[in-house]
Design an enzyme around this catalytic site. Structure first.
Site, short mmCIF file in Angstrom:
data_model
loop_
_atom_site.label_atom_id
_atom_site.label_comp_id
_atom_site.label_asym_id
_atom_site.label_seq_id
_atom_site.Cartn_x
_atom_site.Cartn_y
_atom_site.Cartn_z
N SER A 87 -5.38 72.56 45.39
CA SER A 87 -6.04 71.41 46.00
C SER A 87 -5.94 71.51 47.53
O SER A 87 -6.94 71.41 48.26
CB SER A 87 -5.38 70.13 45.48
OG SER A 87 -5.67 69.03 46.28
N LYS A 102 -9.06 73.04 50.46
CA LYS A 102 -9.58 72.25 51.60
C LYS A 102 -9.38 73.00 52.91
O LYS A 102 -10.25 72.99 53.79
CB LYS A 102 -8.86 70.90 51.68
CG LYS A 102 -9.28 69.96 50.56
CD LYS A 102 -8.68 68.58 50.71
CE LYS A 102 -7.26 68.53 50.28
NZ LYS A 102 -6.93 67.77 49.09
N ASP A 106 -12.42 69.36 44.31
CA ASP A 106 -11.06 68.83 44.51
C ASP A 106 -11.07 67.31 44.54
O ASP A 106 -10.19 66.66 43.98
CB ASP A 106 -10.46 69.38 45.81
CG ASP A 106 -9.10 68.73 46.08
OD1 ASP A 106 -8.20 68.89 45.24
OD2 ASP A 106 -8.98 68.02 47.09
N HIS A 125 -1.20 71.24 57.69
CA HIS A 125 -1.44 70.28 56.60
C HIS A 125 -0.10 69.83 56.03
O HIS A 125 0.79 70.63 55.82
CB HIS A 125 -2.27 70.95 55.49
CG HIS A 125 -2.70 69.97 54.44
ND1 HIS A 125 -3.90 69.30 54.51
CD2 HIS A 125 -2.10 69.55 53.31
CE1 HIS A 125 -4.00 68.50 53.46
NE2 HIS A 125 -2.92 68.64 52.72
N ARG A 181 -6.57 63.61 38.36
CA ARG A 181 -5.12 63.89 38.23
C ARG A 181 -4.30 62.64 38.54
O ARG A 181 -3.27 62.39 37.92
CB ARG A 181 -4.73 65.02 39.18
CG ARG A 181 -5.25 66.38 38.72
CD ARG A 181 -5.16 67.39 39.86
NE ARG A 181 -3.82 67.46 40.41
CZ ARG A 181 -3.56 67.76 41.69
NH1 ARG A 181 -4.53 68.02 42.53
NH2 ARG A 181 -2.32 67.81 42.10
N1 URA Z 1 -2.32 66.69 48.74
C1 URA Z 1 -3.49 67.22 48.33
O1 URA Z 1 -4.42 67.38 49.11
N2 URA Z 1 -3.60 67.56 47.03
C2 URA Z 1 -2.62 67.42 46.13
O2 URA Z 1 -2.78 67.78 44.99
C3 URA Z 1 -1.40 66.85 46.57
C4 URA Z 1 -1.28 66.51 47.90
#
Ligand code: URA
Length: 444
Positions: free
Chosen positions: A183, A187, A161, A82, A168
Site C-alpha cells: 500500500s 503510492k 490502494d 513517508h 481492509r
Molecule cells: N499507511 C498506508 O498508506 N497504508 C497502509 O496499509 C497502512 C498505513
C-alpha cells in the site's frame, strides 16, 4: 482465470503469479470483482503472508492502477518521506523546508487525517490562504523555483490502494505486513520519487506493536524499493507515546515553526534530524549521516530552514505572518486542563487514546466526509519520564466544543491513556533501528 481459485490458492498457502495478481487488482479496481471476494483474499493474505516476489508484484500492479507522476523535469534526486502513521506526527511540516534548505528537492503529495491519525494536508490548511491543490505544471514549477511543494493527492493515483485500503479498514486486514508494505510503496512509486525514506512507527500507537514486526515491515518495503530501483531507507521509531507535544492541526503548525526556530521538543527534533540526514545522503548532499546531521542543525541554527518555510508558505498562497504571531492561526475559544489525579512519574501515554481524544475535540474526522476544526486539539504538558504533582496539568484541551458530556468523555479518555507510577521512569528510546538494503542496524 477464476477469482475463487486464486482465493483458494492463497488460502492454502500458495504463491500467486504476477498475472494472477494483475487479474485480482485490475478486476477489483474496475468493479468486476466484488468486495466480498477481495475481502476473502485479503484475509487469506493476512494469515498466509506473501513472498517477497509476490509483494513486489502486488505493489507494481497497484502503482500501475492509476495515474503516475512524472518528476523528471525537476533537477536533482527527489527524495520522498513517508510515515506509517502516528499521533502528533508533525515531521513532514518540519522536514520538507529543512531538507529543501539543504538543496534536496521536495515534491511531496500528502494525505488527510482519518480516525485518530492526522494528515499533513489538513495541517497546512490551518495556514490562512494556503493552497493544497496545484496543477501538475504548477507543482513541478514550484519545486524547480523554490525547492519545495506539498500538495494533496490529486488525480487518480493508486485507485486500487484507495479501494483496497477502505476494504481492509472494515475487514480487520490492515495489520498485514505485505498489505501495508505494498500500500505504502505503491503510492510512493506512483508519485515519482527517486529515493524514499520511511518513518516506520512501532509500539502501542502504531500498526506494528513489536520491534520485530516493524523490522519485518521495514525490510519488506526496502526490498520493494530496491527491486524497482528506488533506493529506500527505513528508520524505526517509537510510537509508545505521541511524538512531540501537540496533536491537532493549527497546534502542530505552531509546533513545527517552533522546531524550525530551534525550540522544538527533543523527540520531534531528533526524529527530523535522523530522517533528514538519510534524505540528504540519498539526495547526494552529504557523504554520511553524521555530516548531514551537522548540516541540518546549522540550517536551523542560522535560520535558513525557517526562511525556506516562509518561502514555501508564501509561494503556495499562504500568509506567513503567523510565523511571528501565532494568534493569526485558528485558535480555540476554550483551553481546559486535564489534571493529574495523583502525584508520580508518567510511565505510559497510549498514543491512540490521545489521538481519539483530539478527534473528539474536533481535530480529526471519523468519516472521510466529516468537517474538522483546525483550531482543536491538545497539548501534552507531561511526557513519559516527567514528574507530576496531583492537580498539575497533564494535558491542555483546545476546543470550541462546550458540551460538558463530551468534555468529560475526553478527560476520561486522556486519563485512561496516561499511566502514572510512584517510581522514576526512563523516557523510551526514540530511534530503534535503521533498515537499508545492506541490513538492519539496531540502535542502542
Ligand atoms: N499507511 C498506508 O498508506 N497504508 C497502509 O496499509 C497502512 C498505513
Amino acid at each position: 482465470m477464476r477469482t475463487v481459485d486464486l482465493i483458494q490458492k492463497k488460502r492454502d498457502g500458495g504463491e500467486l503469479s504476477r498475472e494472477e495478481l494483475a487479474f485480482l487488482i485490475q478486476g477489483y479496481t474496475s468493479g468486476r470483482i466484488p468486495d466480498y471476494q477481495l475481502s476473502a483474499w485479503a484475509m487469506a493474505v493476512y494469515f498466509r503472508g506473501m513472498s517477497a516476489r509476490e509483494t513486489a508484484d502486488l505493489t507494481l500492479e497497484m502503482a500501475a492502477s492509476g495515474d503516475t507522476v512524472d518528476l523528471h523535469s525537476i533537477a536533482g534526486v527527489k527524495v520522498d518521506k513517508h510515515s506509517t502513521g502516528g499521533v502528533g506526527d508533525t515531521v513532514s511540516l518540519v522536514l520538507a523546508p529543512l531538507v529543501a534548505a539543504a538543496g534536496v528537492p521536495v515534491a511531496k503529495m500528502s494525505g488527510r487525517g482519518l480516525g485518530h491519525t492526522g494528515g499533513t494536508i489538513d495541517k497546512l490548511e490551518a495556514i490562512s490562504g494556503f493552497k493544497v491543490e496545484l496543477t501538475q505544471e504548477q507543482f513541478v514549477d514550484q519545486v524547480n523555483r523554490h525547492g519545495v511543494a506539498i500538495i494533496g493527492q490529486s488525480g487518480n493515483i493508486t485507485p486500487a490502494d484507495k479501494k483496497l485500503y477502505g476494504l481492509r479498514d472494515v475487514t480487520a486486514t490492515v495489520n498485514s505486513i505485505p498489505l501495508i508494505a505494498s500500500s505504502i510503496m505503491s503510492k510512493k512509486i506512483a508519485s515519482g520519487a527517486d529515493a524514499i525514506v520511511l518513518d516506520v512507527k512501532t509500539g502501542s500507537g502504531a500498526f506494528m506493536k513489536t520491534l520485530d514486526d516493524s523490522i519485518a515491515l521495514a525490510q519488506a518495503m526496502v526490498a520493494i524499493g530496491t527491486e524497482v530501483g528506488r533506493e529506500t531507507v527505513a528508520v524505526i521509531s517509537s510510537m509508545d507515546q505521541p511524538l512531540g507535544v501537540a496533536v491537532g492541526n493549527a497546534l502542530e503548525v505552531r509546533l513545527a515553526v517552533e522546531t524550525l526556530k530551534g525550540h522544538g521538543p527533543a523527540d520531534l527534533e531528533e526524529l527530523c534530524r535522523t530522517l533528514g540526514s538519510h534524505m540528504l545522503v540519498l539526495g547526494g548532499k552529504a557523504l554520511d549521516t553524521e555530516e548531514a546531521r551537522e548540516m541540518l542543525s546549522e540550517l536551523i541554527a542560522k535560520g535558513y530552514a525557517l526562511k525556506k518555510f516562509k518561502e514555501f508558505v508564501a509561494c503556495q498562497g499562504g500568509s506567513p505572518s503567523f510565523i511571528d504571531q501565532y494568534s493569526l492561526l485558528p485558535t480555540a475559544k476554550h483551553v481546559v486542563a486535564v489534571e493529574a489525579p495523583v502525584a508520580g512519574y508518567v510511565a505510559a501515554i497510549e498514543a491512540e487514546g490521545i489521538g481519539v481524544s483530539a478527534m473528539l475535540l474536533g481535530a480529526g474526522r471519523e468519516t472521510k466526509e466529516a468537517a474538522i476544526d483546525l483550531a482543536a486539539g491538545l497539548l501534552l504538558r507531561r511526557k513519559i519520564g516527567d514528574r507530576v504533582e496531583a492537580g498539575e496539568p497533564l494535558v491542555e484541551l483546545h476546543t470550541n466544543r462546550t458540551d460538558p458530556k463530551l468534555l468529560d468523555e475526553v478527560k476520561r479518555r486522556v486519563l485512561e491513556a496516561y499511566r502514572i507510577t510512584d517510581t522514576p521512569v526512563e523516557p523510551p528510546q526514540l530511534i530503534l533501528a535503521v533498515v537499508t538494503k545492506d541490513g538492519v542496524e539496531r540502535v542502542g
